[in-house]
Structure formats: C-alpha cells, structure tokens
Scaffold this active site. Structure first.
Site, short mmCIF file in Angstrom:
data_model
loop_
_atom_site.label_atom_id
_atom_site.label_comp_id
_atom_site.label_asym_id
_atom_site.label_seq_id
_atom_site.Cartn_x
_atom_site.Cartn_y
_atom_site.Cartn_z
N GLY A 212 7.72 6.06 14.84
CA GLY A 212 8.05 7.48 14.68
C GLY A 212 7.01 8.27 13.92
N SER A 266 20.46 15.59 10.92
CA SER A 266 21.58 16.45 10.50
C SER A 266 21.93 17.50 11.55
CB SER A 266 21.26 17.11 9.17
OG SER A 266 21.06 16.13 8.17
P1 GTP Z 1 15.72 14.51 13.11
O1 GTP Z 1 15.23 14.24 14.49
O2 GTP Z 1 15.80 13.27 12.26
O3 GTP Z 1 14.95 15.56 12.39
O4 GTP Z 1 17.26 14.95 13.19
P2 GTP Z 1 18.14 16.09 13.86
O5 GTP Z 1 18.45 17.13 12.84
O6 GTP Z 1 17.58 16.55 15.15
O7 GTP Z 1 19.49 15.31 14.08
P3 GTP Z 1 20.42 15.13 15.37
O8 GTP Z 1 20.75 16.43 16.04
O9 GTP Z 1 19.81 14.11 16.23
O10 GTP Z 1 21.77 14.60 14.72
C1 GTP Z 1 21.87 13.47 13.94
C2 GTP Z 1 23.29 13.00 13.85
O11 GTP Z 1 24.18 14.05 13.45
C3 GTP Z 1 23.81 12.44 15.15
O12 GTP Z 1 24.41 11.19 14.88
C4 GTP Z 1 24.84 13.45 15.57
O13 GTP Z 1 25.87 12.86 16.31
C5 GTP Z 1 25.33 14.07 14.27
N1 GTP Z 1 25.76 15.48 14.47
C6 GTP Z 1 25.06 16.46 15.06
N2 GTP Z 1 25.77 17.61 15.13
C7 GTP Z 1 26.96 17.35 14.55
C8 GTP Z 1 28.14 18.14 14.31
O14 GTP Z 1 28.23 19.32 14.64
N3 GTP Z 1 29.17 17.52 13.65
C9 GTP Z 1 29.10 16.22 13.26
N4 GTP Z 1 30.13 15.69 12.63
N5 GTP Z 1 28.01 15.43 13.49
C10 GTP Z 1 26.96 15.99 14.11
C1 SPV Z 2 12.63 13.08 11.07
O1 SPV Z 2 12.71 12.04 10.40
O2 SPV Z 2 12.93 14.20 10.61
C2 SPV Z 2 12.23 13.02 12.48
C3 SPV Z 2 11.84 11.73 13.02
O3 SPV Z 2 12.25 14.03 13.14
S1 SPV Z 2 10.23 11.26 12.61
O4 SPV Z 2 9.34 11.74 13.66
O5 SPV Z 2 10.18 9.80 12.54
O6 SPV Z 2 9.82 11.83 11.35
#
Ligand code: GTP
Ligand code: SPV
Ligand code: MN
Length: 612
Positions: A212, A266
């Site tokens: 990643g 998140s």
């Molecule tokens: P990075 O790629 O790490 O930066 O993360 P991101 O912010 O894009 O996170 P992503 O949308 O992939 O969500 C991460 C987790 O949060 C997943 O397991 C989702 O199922 C959970 N999640 C996302 N939206 C919600 C929501 O509205 N409610 C709840 N309870 N969980 C959520």
């Molecule tokens: C994060 O950790 O916020 C990501 C995944 O979006 S990585 O590219 O591994 O940093």
C-alpha cells in the site's frame, strides 16, 4: 551491470534528467535489469506474476496476492518527512534533517536490489492538462513487480508524462526498495524500515515494505506528503486526504460538489460510491470523483475553489463491503475488472475470495479456504476465531470500473467545491451533522478532528486521538503553518464553500450499536447541508454549529429509533465542555497557530458557556 542506456532507449525515456536519475539509483541498488513500464504492459506483467506465484487467479481476470505478514499497513513511526530546514519540523511529520536521512536510506538501499529488475514507472498524479499538473509528475523506481501492477491501477502511467516536461527537472524522484522483508525487525527496536519524503528535494525514499502507501509512492508519499509541501511552498494549493463527490439534483438540474476528510478506513470510499437511498433515487444521483485524495486550488478564470482527484484508481478497504453496504464497490471489483485483492481469504481451487462482512457468516464449508496468512482454515484449532482476512486487506481497481464514476472525472478543469466536510469514528459527542459558520471555524474544526484510529496504520486500531484534517499521518510540515496556508488558499476564493462536521459512527453506550444506519443514508445529511447553504432550511443554532431539525432532515424510509435520532440530533453541552479543555491543550501544542483559529476556539467555548 546492466546496459542502462539500452534499457532506457528501449523504454523511450528521452528526458535527460530522468535518465540520469534512473542510472544513479540502478547503480546504487545494484539492480540486474531495468525495465521502463507503461499501462500497456499490464497484461504481460500479470502473466509474469502468475507464472512466478506473486499473484494467483481470483476468477475472470481478477487476482489475489498476499503481502508479508509483518507488512500489512502503513507504519506511522517509521514514516519521516525530511528537509534541510529545521523550521519545517511539525507536530506530526517526524521531521529529520535531509542529509541524515538521505545518507541512511542510501546505505540501506545500496546493493539491496541485486539480482532483481528495477521497474521504472513514469506517472502523473492529475488529469492531463490540469492546472496542478506541473506538481504531479513523478518517476517511481521499484524492485517489486506487484507494486508496478498496483501503480498502473492507481495512477496514470506512461513515459509520455515525463518526456516533454517544460522544466525537465520538475518530476518527483520516488525510489522504492523492498528489502529483505523477513529480516527487517518490523516493530522491534531494531526496525530497519524507513519511509522518507525528502520534501525540499522532491525525493521519496521508501525502504522495507511492499504494501500500500508504503510502496505505491505516487499515492500517499507524492499525492499527499510531497504535494502538501509543494502546495505550501508554491502558495498555490492544498493536498488533502479527501473524498470528492458530485450530487446531481434531477429536479433542478443543479450539480454540487462536496469534498471531505475522514481518517483512514473511516468511510471515504463508501461515501464516494454511495447509491442514493431508494426513497431519494428518483431525484438525486451521486457521482464518484475521488475516494482518498483531493488537491484544491483557486481557479483563475472563475475565482472559485476547485478540486480534483490526482489518482486513477481505488485502493479500498475490503472489510464490511457487501451488497447492502456498498454494492458499487462490488460492481467495481466484479469479473473482468482486473482487480487485485490483497490479504483477504482465498480458495485456490476455485479462485473465490472472502473477507469479514462480505457475508454474514463465513463460507459454510471451510475446506479449501486459506486465511490471509495462507493457512488452511480447516486446520484451525477449536476456538480460533481470528479473522480470515486482515482488517486492512484491500482491493485495487481502476476508476473506470466504478459504476458511478463522474463523466468528467478525467477532464483537466476539475470541479468547483460547494462544501467541505470533516468526520471520523467518534462514538459520542459529535452529532450526525453540524454546519460551521465560516472558514476560520471550519479550519478550527478540521484541526480538532478527534476520532478512533483504524487498522490502516500498524498497531493503532481503536486509539482515540486528534487527527487534524484527517491528514495527521500525511502531514509534511507544521500545523500552525498549515492552518495559515489553508486559510489563505480557501480564503482567496470568491465564493466560500460551506464547512461541516459529520459523524456516521455515534454509538449507543449500552449495547454499542451504531445509532445512524449510515452508508446510503449518509446522503440525507449532505442534502440538508446543501439546502442550508442555499437558504432553503434554517436548522437549529447551537454553540458548535447549526444542526438539522428532525423535520428538515429527509428521513423517508430510514430505519432508526426515536432515542437514536434524538441522540444524533442534539448537543451534549457538558461533554462538549470537557472536549474544549482537550482542544485548548491540543491547539497549544501548535507553533505559529494563526490568531483566527484561537478566535474561533474562544467563540465556540464562550457559546458553550452560555448554554448552562
Ligand atoms: P482509507 O482508504 O484507509 O483512507 O479509508 P476510507 O476512509 O476510504 O474508508 P472506507 O470507506 O473504505 O471505510 C472503511 C470502513 O468503514 C469499512 O469497513 C466500511 O464498511 C466502514 N463504513 C463506511 N461507511 C460507514 C457508515 O456509514 N457506517 C458504518 N457503521 N460504517 C461505515
Ligand atoms: C490510508 O491508509 O489512508 C490509505 C491506504 O488510503 S494507504 O495507501 O496504504 O495509505
Ligand atoms: Mn487514505
């Protein structure tokens, strides 16, 4: 040693500065071969990886990979921003002197790619022709073939992006050396890994991982850390860990654009892929621009704040992705998409994959299934309920596989920004949404974003901490200077975006359930925010912003109890007063924090005091 010139000629590299850079690092790392790659090499490289066992088939043009078991997430402790200016030392950037870190990384990298191929990945972190393209070019050198395949999905890759630079030296030098993963002492006092952005030299030197953000250097290291520094030094732009979406109102024909920062894992990907809830689908459509990074600048012609996603793909969290939570993600990784899955559970015989939350229960017959470590599930000891997939396991797919991708995502213009939101995993205190009065209070709110850390960083899950603007792990310089820069960039826009704080993660303290159903229903508070901006609703004033009344929030078809609704649409004044003390301490730790931020803090504190 390889014949460098022959390899670079074969790869079509004509920029003399790029050639010199590649030759230098090929020599230092001791690579046996050099290969310049472009997106057109994908199929061949996939075939080579399958042949070598670096990938396994996961059905219909999809692939499965496993990273080394001590190499599954970003390491914040081992990540450093180095420059030659001690004043660049920030609260979160682990600043070190450039000379020291460059020497150290060269020592580690010397000879470390012996016998391996050095892949040359010229890339562009912007739509072609975008106003910020001059800061978006880079050349990643890597000794890991699967990193190439991920980069081809996550960035625009090809030699054309570096050959015709106006200033042939204006590219980021991004060197990735995997190292001997089994002997790096990950997580011990003798940890050999370092992930360094030498920001004032526009050089990235990452050693000791192939996972990643530690290894795909266009993404986090360039797209966030380097770009944040460049944006500050040039005074031109911001580089943020933001998602970016469009909301189309079919009734009025209007288009809105919202960007926003939530900490890693998140909800950014989920929000960007959001399908309107059934009750609202006839009227609204959400389109995906970006799910992890946005660069923001003021457009010269219109004077408005604009944003674009520098990436070309999605590196999404697998956990809890299913037909209910995120059908768009499932379509994005469907047969024929070229998706690469990493660190989930896998059944070699059939190529099937599974992760926690994919279905309510794991496959009924565990026979033939391997967990993310490659161990047969069937051999597990009685009572071993460790997850089948790593909590930070992910899928990698390109933007054109995302069904709700915006039609104009690849256009050079970018899009005007109507609203900027912050949020995170906050189990109490933060209501569903609160709109913020002005820019200074918006920046103040971002700086005081407190949330639970997630499995996206090694050893951090569940820790409650401040994650300013959701870019604590990606900050390149000091928070006070950053606040100044943010106020200056956004403040220069003719029409100000509305700021808001959102929270999908408030929990019932009794049984821990999420009070808000989340996912598709998250469109509702966003629509309220746009209505507030348009003067169509008024909301309720509180000390910490404007929150919706029950009547204003469209709750058609939402399954939520009265008690839960009451909790997420109210402000716990005493709890907020406690929080203000922590904020005071937090903000006091920032050097050169602009007075505007203190004014905003005092204004909120005084308003809370009046609510006794
Ligand atoms: P990075 O790629 O790490 O930066 O993360 P991101 O912010 O894009 O996170 P992503 O949308 O992939 O969500 C991460 C987790 O949060 C997943 O397991 C989702 O199922 C959970 N999640 C996302 N939206 C919600 C929501 O509205 N409610 C709840 N309870 N969980 C959520
Ligand atoms: C994060 O950790 O916020 C990501 C995944 O979006 S990585 O590219 O591994 O940093
Ligand atoms: Mn992220």
């Amino acid at each position: 040693m390889v014949d460098i010139d022959t390899a670079l000629d074969a790869g079509g590299v004509t920029n003399p500065q790029v050639r010199e850079y590649i030759a230098y690092w090929a020599e230092l790392t001791g690579a046996a071969r050099i290969e310049v790659v472009s997106a057109a090499d994908d199929a061949r490289l996939i075939a080579e990886c399958l042949e070598a066992g670096e990938l396994e088939p996961a059905g219909d043009g999809r692939y499965y990979s496993r990273s080394y078991h001590k190499d599954t997430a970003r390491s914040e402790e081992r990540t450093v921003v180095a420059t030659s200016r001690p004043t660049d030392k920030g609260e979160y950037n682990n600043w070190k002197p450039a000379a020291e870190m460059v020497a150290l990384q060269k020592e580690r990298m010397a000879g470390a790619s012996a016998g391996k191929t050095m892949y040359v990945i010229p890339y562009l972190m912007a739509p072609v022709g975008n106003a910020l393209a001059p800061w978006a070019t880079g050349v990643e050198l890597t000794d890991c073939r699967t990193v190439v395949l991920h980069m081809i999905r996550m960035a625009r890759v090809g030699v054309q992006y570096v050959n015709d630079l106006e200033d042939p030296n204006s590219f980021v030098r991004a060197v990735h050396v995997t190292g001997d993963l089994e002997n790096l002492g990950q997580g011990t006092p003798d940890d050999q890994r370092y992930f360094v952005t030498v920001a004032d030299e526009r050089t990235i030197l990452h050693y000791g991982s192939s996972y990643g953000g530690n290894a795909l250097l266009g993404k986090i290291a360039h797209g966030l850390r380097q770009a944040a520094y460049d944006g500050w030094v040039s005074k031109k732009f911001l580089a943020e860990q933001y998602m970016l979406i469009g909301i189309h109102d079919k009734q009025t024909g209007k288009d809105y654009h919202i960007c926003g920062g939530f900490p890693s894992a998140s909800g950014k990907t989920n929000l960007a892929m959001m399908l309107a809830p059934d009750a609202l689908g006839d009227r609204y459509h959400v389109s995906f621009y970006g799910d992890d990074i946005a660069w923001l600048w003021v457009d010269e012609a219109s004077g408005r704040l604009y944003g674009m996603n520098p990436e070309y793909g999605v590196f999404g969290v697998a956990k809890d992705t299913n037909e209910g939570t995120n059908p768009t993600a499932l379509d994005s990784i469907a047969p024929g998409t070229g998706t690469i899955f990493t660190n989930i559970a896998y059944k070699p015989e059939t190529g099937e994959v599974w992760w926690e939350g994919r279905t309510k229960n794991p496959p009924a017959d565990p026979h033939g299934w391997l967990d993310w470590l490659g161990k047969p599930i069937a051999d597990r000891e009685e009572g071993d309920d460790s997850p089948w997939a790593h909590p930070n396991s992910r899928f990698t797919t390109t933007l054109d596989n995302v069904p709700n991708i915006a039609k104009d995502y690849d256009e050079p213009a970018g899009v005007p920004i109507d609203a900027i939101i912050f949020g995170g995993r906050t189990r109490d205190r933060e209501p569903l949404v609160r709109a913020i009065h002005d820019l200074a209070e918006g920046v103040y709110d971002g700086l005081t974003l407190g949330a639970e850390a997630t499995a996206a960083a090694e050893g951090k899950e569940g820790v409650l901490r401040y994650d300013p603007m959701s870019n604590r792990p990606f900050m390149a310089y000091g928070e006070g200077d950053y606040a100044r820069h943010y106020l200056d960039v956004v403040g220069a826009a003719k029409e100000q975006p509305i700021f808001a704080h959102v929270n999908w993660f408030q929990r019932d303290p009794e049984d821990g359930h999420f009070r808000w159903p989340g996912y598709r229903d998250n469109l509702r508070p966003l629509l309220w925010l746009l209505q507030l901006k348009n003067g169509e609703v008024k909301g309720q004033e509180t000390a910490v912003g404007i929150i919706p009344t029950r009547e204003e929030l469209n709750l058609d078809g939402v399954d939520i109890s009265d008690a839960d609704l009451e909790a997420i649409l109210s402000i716990d004044v005493n709890r907020w007063k406690q929080e203000m003390e922590h904020r005071e301490e937090h903000l006091s730790s920032f050097e050169r924090l602009p007075e505007e931020i203190w004014v905003a803090h005092r204004r909120v504190a005084a308003a809370l005091d009046q609510q006794d």
